[in-house]
Design a protein around this motif. Structure first.
Motif, short mmCIF file in Angstrom:
data_model
loop_
_atom_site.label_atom_id
_atom_site.label_comp_id
_atom_site.label_asym_id
_atom_site.label_seq_id
_atom_site.Cartn_x
_atom_site.Cartn_y
_atom_site.Cartn_z
N ILE A 16 -1.78 1.76 8.82
CA ILE A 16 -1.18 1.82 7.84
C ILE A 16 -0.16 2.93 7.51
CG2 ILE A 16 -1.30 1.62 5.16
CD1 ILE A 16 -3.86 -0.34 5.74
N ASP A 17 -1.09 4.14 7.51
CA ASP A 17 -0.21 5.34 7.29
C ASP A 17 0.93 5.67 8.40
OD1 ASP A 17 -2.30 6.02 5.59
OD2 ASP A 17 -3.25 7.23 6.82
N ARG A 18 1.04 4.83 9.37
CA ARG A 18 2.07 5.11 10.32
C ARG A 18 3.42 4.35 9.80
NH1 ARG A 18 -1.81 4.67 14.31
NH2 ARG A 18 -1.26 2.44 14.85
N GLN A 19 3.32 3.41 9.16
CA GLN A 19 4.33 2.48 8.53
C GLN A 19 4.93 2.93 7.63
OE1 GLN A 19 4.30 -0.03 10.75
NE2 GLN A 19 2.47 1.28 11.57
N LYS A 20 6.33 2.49 7.65
CA LYS A 20 7.50 3.12 6.73
C LYS A 20 7.68 2.15 5.81
CE LYS A 20 9.54 6.39 9.94
NZ LYS A 20 8.56 6.40 11.04
N ILE A 21 7.45 0.90 5.95
CA ILE A 21 7.62 0.02 4.99
C ILE A 21 6.49 -1.16 4.95
CG2 ILE A 21 9.24 -1.37 6.76
CD1 ILE A 21 10.89 -2.46 4.54
N PHE A 22 6.48 -1.81 3.97
CA PHE A 22 5.47 -2.72 3.98
C PHE A 22 5.97 -3.94 2.89
CE2 PHE A 22 4.48 0.35 0.49
CZ PHE A 22 4.12 -0.41 -0.60
N PHE A 23 5.55 -5.17 2.76
CA PHE A 23 6.04 -6.27 2.09
C PHE A 23 4.85 -6.52 1.30
CE2 PHE A 23 8.10 -6.27 5.94
CZ PHE A 23 9.26 -6.10 5.61
N VAL A 24 5.03 -7.19 -0.13
CA VAL A 24 4.03 -7.57 -1.15
C VAL A 24 4.62 -8.89 -1.42
CG1 VAL A 24 3.29 -7.27 -3.56
CG2 VAL A 24 3.75 -5.27 -2.04
N PRO A 37 10.22 -6.02 0.02
CA PRO A 37 9.81 -4.97 0.77
C PRO A 37 9.74 -3.52 -0.09
CG PRO A 37 12.16 -5.47 0.54
CD PRO A 37 11.61 -6.33 -0.14
N LYS A 38 8.67 -2.99 0.11
CA LYS A 38 8.27 -1.47 -0.46
C LYS A 38 8.30 -0.56 0.58
CE LYS A 38 7.30 -4.08 -4.14
NZ LYS A 38 8.15 -4.10 -5.41
N GLY A 39 8.10 0.80 -0.02
CA GLY A 39 8.04 1.78 0.94
C GLY A 39 8.06 3.08 0.26
N MET A 40 8.94 4.18 0.82
CA MET A 40 9.04 5.57 0.22
C MET A 40 7.41 6.31 0.12
SD MET A 40 11.79 4.89 -2.78
CE MET A 40 10.79 3.82 -3.77
N GLY A 41 6.73 6.01 1.10
CA GLY A 41 5.49 6.70 1.04
C GLY A 41 4.60 6.33 -0.23
N THR A 42 4.76 5.18 -0.86
CA THR A 42 4.04 4.87 -2.02
C THR A 42 2.64 4.26 -2.04
OG1 THR A 42 5.22 2.80 -2.19
CG2 THR A 42 6.18 4.56 -3.49
N PHE A 43 2.56 3.82 -0.47
CA PHE A 43 1.07 3.00 -0.40
C PHE A 43 -0.02 3.99 0.03
CE2 PHE A 43 -1.80 0.29 1.72
CZ PHE A 43 -1.88 -1.00 0.76
N LYS A 44 -1.12 3.87 -0.67
CA LYS A 44 -2.40 4.83 -0.33
C LYS A 44 -3.72 3.78 -0.20
CE LYS A 44 0.03 8.54 -0.54
NZ LYS A 44 0.64 9.09 0.63
N VAL A 45 -4.35 4.20 0.95
CA VAL A 45 -5.72 3.35 0.92
C VAL A 45 -6.66 4.31 0.18
CG1 VAL A 45 -7.47 2.75 2.48
CG2 VAL A 45 -5.33 2.54 3.33
N ASP A 55 4.63 0.51 -7.92
CA ASP A 55 5.60 -0.57 -7.78
C ASP A 55 6.96 -0.25 -8.55
OD1 ASP A 55 6.76 -3.16 -7.45
OD2 ASP A 55 5.37 -4.13 -8.55
N SER A 56 7.92 0.38 -7.92
CA SER A 56 9.13 0.67 -8.34
C SER A 56 10.03 -0.52 -8.81
CB SER A 56 9.94 1.83 -7.85
OG SER A 56 9.14 2.80 -7.47
N THR A 57 10.68 -0.70 -9.61
CA THR A 57 11.46 -1.89 -10.06
C THR A 57 12.89 -1.78 -9.17
OG1 THR A 57 12.73 -1.03 -12.12
CG2 THR A 57 10.75 -2.47 -12.34
N GLY A 58 13.30 -2.90 -8.53
CA GLY A 58 14.58 -2.87 -7.90
C GLY A 58 15.48 -3.73 -8.39
#
Length: 97
Positions: A16-24, A37-45, A55-58
């Protein structure tokens, strides 16, 4: 065939830490499924069964709207490797706004 695990272990966390993007993905009780799609280093375990992301709005915030409208607040988070071995990891759970 996919494998299921009861919690996020150290190897999962490292992936998870190595991924630059994830999807919700979320869905309201009726209507369509939303995948964002999400990213910008915002995911934390946070722990073996707890995660968080900002969850930034787009183009809108359909994810939050689905969670508010859905009594079970189902959410899937998916990570996929874009480098190295082809790995897909999905986290199934409940979203909290």
């Amino acid at each position: 065939m996919g494998k299921q695990f009861p919690h996020i272990d150290d190897d999962h966390r490292a992936f998870i830490d190595r991924q630059k993007i994830f999807f919700v993905a979320t869905a309201a009780p009726t209507g369509r499924v939303n995948v964002s799609p999400k990213g910008m280093g915002t995911f934390k375990v946070l722990g073996p069964n707890d995660v968080a992301y900002l969850d930034s709005t787009g183009s809108g915030n359909e994810t939050r709207a689905h969670l508010l409208a859905s009594p079970d607040q189902r959410m899937t988070v998916m990570f996929c490797a874009f480098e190295g071995e082809p790995v897909i990891m999905r986290l199934y759970g409940k979203g909290v706004t």
